[in-house]
Design a protein around this motif. Structure first.
Motif, PDB file in Angstrom:
ATOM      1  N   TYR A 194       0.829  -1.216   0.000  1.00  0.00           N
ATOM      2  CA  TYR A 194       0.000   0.000   0.000  1.00  0.00           C
ATOM      3  C   TYR A 194       0.861   1.263   0.000  1.00  0.00           C
ATOM      4  N   CYS A 195       2.130   1.116  -0.400  1.00  0.00           N
ATOM      5  CA  CYS A 195       3.066   2.246  -0.445  1.00  0.00           C
ATOM      6  C   CYS A 195       3.460   2.558  -1.887  1.00  0.00           C
ATOM      7  N   ASN A 196       3.407   3.827  -2.230  1.00  0.00           N
ATOM      8  CA  ASN A 196       4.016   4.264  -3.485  1.00  0.00           C
ATOM      9  C   ASN A 196       5.523   4.397  -3.324  1.00  0.00           C
ATOM     10  N   TYR A 197       5.951   4.838  -2.130  1.00  0.00           N
ATOM     11  CA  TYR A 197       7.363   5.081  -1.862  1.00  0.00           C
ATOM     12  C   TYR A 197       7.709   4.561  -0.472  1.00  0.00           C
ATOM     13  N   ILE A 198       8.972   4.239  -0.268  1.00  0.00           N
ATOM     14  CA  ILE A 198       9.479   3.978   1.076  1.00  0.00           C
ATOM     15  C   ILE A 198      10.845   4.633   1.185  1.00  0.00           C
ATOM     16  N   ILE A 199      11.092   5.335   2.310  1.00  0.00           N
ATOM     17  CA  ILE A 199      12.331   6.083   2.519  1.00  0.00           C
ATOM     18  C   ILE A 199      12.868   5.678   3.881  1.00  0.00           C
ATOM     19  N   ILE A 200      13.939   4.857   3.913  1.00  0.00           N
ATOM     20  CA  ILE A 200      14.407   4.245   5.145  1.00  0.00           C
ATOM     21  C   ILE A 200      15.936   4.145   5.143  1.00  0.00           C
ATOM     22  N   ASN A 201      16.507   3.840   6.318  1.00  0.00           N
ATOM     23  CA  ASN A 201      17.963   3.682   6.357  1.00  0.00           C
ATOM     24  C   ASN A 201      18.353   2.238   6.041  1.00  0.00           C
ATOM     25  N   GLU A 202      19.659   2.012   5.943  1.00  0.00           N
ATOM     26  CA  GLU A 202      20.143   0.701   5.494  1.00  0.00           C
ATOM     27  C   GLU A 202      19.840  -0.406   6.490  1.00  0.00           C
TER      28      GLU A 202
END
Length: 336
Positions: A194-202
């Motif tokens: 349900y995500c268009n984008y995901i922005i996370i650390n390694e």
């Protein structure tokens, strides 16, 4: 007319304490300074966005207590022109707070966290009919107990929330937190479709798909980062996976295009602290996605936004306008 960005989830107040060293249990460390600032996904990311581009309409959703820290959060958000109607005040609850212990010489930090009203804020507290933005960003999964609960249809309540928002034609994204949890991958993966984008650390990226981002020598392995991006896309993210680390930022689009931007080369003495650096990177990326900028340019802006954050002890004071961010990138960009 611009519709703007909504940010939902964790709200805290940070007590930023600079210490001379981090010591073993039972020993003493000196607190050299202490300041109060906002913290958490909602407050950090949305205030940074407001400083990057004040023209973007911004809407905050989360929970606070009916206390002095809660009023401090509301006042700070409103001073930055942010709509706070989506913030629910819970009687008898503390506004969440974090003691952020930053070692003066290294910038390394350790967090001591009280969840407070974040343990109460839930799906039922969001007025979905009132959300009419272009983008909806939520974080952090694994720190919002009511949203990490199982949902019979969507897997988790956070997944249910994102699905509801997407049904309104709004683009969604999430951020995570670096914690040890036996169900880390299961909880996160429920939301990915349900995500268009995901922005996370390694670290978070690796935990999401149970694949280490490091080589045997402990350094970032770009081949592993690529594999992790591919697995996250396979798990359901629809448009873009973005991973950041102290070394820089990587992105992979749904068609498999892979991008990298190294971190800026900052001069000695520039870094005052690193609390909120991930949220600053995220704000730079959300701004860039919202403005439909090319991926390569977006990563440069995100890396420079993180560098802005490092110039101050707290999580928002270092952020600059988009013009100043671009100038900072050109000044300190890494030369191949």
């Amino acid at each position: 007319m611009e519709r703007g960005i909504a940010i939902a989830g964790l709200i805290t107040v940070d007590y930023n304490k600079v210490i001379d060293r981090y010591v073993e249990k039972g020993m003493l460390s000196n607190i050299l300074s202490c300041t109060r600032g906002v913290g958490g996904c909602v407050t950090n990311t949305i205030i940074n966005l407001s400083k990057i581009d004040p023209a973007i309409p911004l809407y905050a959703y989360g929970g606070i207590g009916n206390d002095e820290n809660g009023q401090y959060v509301l006042n700070t958000l409103r001073q930055h022109g942010i709509n706070t109607q989506g913030i629910k005040i819970f009687e008898g609850e503390l506004t969440a707070f974090t003691d952020v212990m930053t070692v003066e010489t290294t910038g390394e930090r350790t967090f001591f966290f009280a969840k407070g009203a974040n343990s109460r804020f839930s799906y039922e507290d969001i007025d979905f009919d009132a959300i009419n933005t272009d983008m909806f960003h939520m974080g952090y999964a694994l720190m919002l107990d009511p949203f990490d609960k199982e949902d019979p249809e969507h897997g988790t309540v956070m997944a249910r929330t994102l699905a509801k928002v997407q049904s309104k034609g709004i683009k969604t994204s999430i951020d995570l937190v670096s914690v040890d949890h036996e169900r880390y991958s299961d909880i996160v993966q429920a939301s990915l479709k349900y995500c268009n984008y995901i922005i996370i650390n390694e670290i978070e990226a690796g935990k999401t798909v149970n694949l280490s981002p490091y080589s045997t020598d402990g350094k970032i392995d770009v081949k592993q980062i690529r594999k992790i991006c591919e697995k996250i896309l396979d798990a359901g993210v629809q448009e873009l996976v973005v991973i950041h680390a102290p070394q820089g930022g990587w992105a992979m689009t749904s068609d498999g295009e892979f991008y990298y931007c190294p971190s800026l080369k900052l001069p000695p003495g520039y870094i005052k602290g690193s609390v909120g650096a991930g949220d600053a990177f995220c704000a730079g990326m959300l701004y860039s996605i919202y403005r439909e900028l090319p991926i390569e340019e977006s990563l440069k802006i995100a890396c420079a936004a993180a560098a802005c954050n490092l110039s101050e002890v707290d999580s928002v004071s270092g952020m600059k306008s988009i013009e100043e961010i671009r100038e900072l990138y050109e000044k300190y960009k890494a030369v191949p």
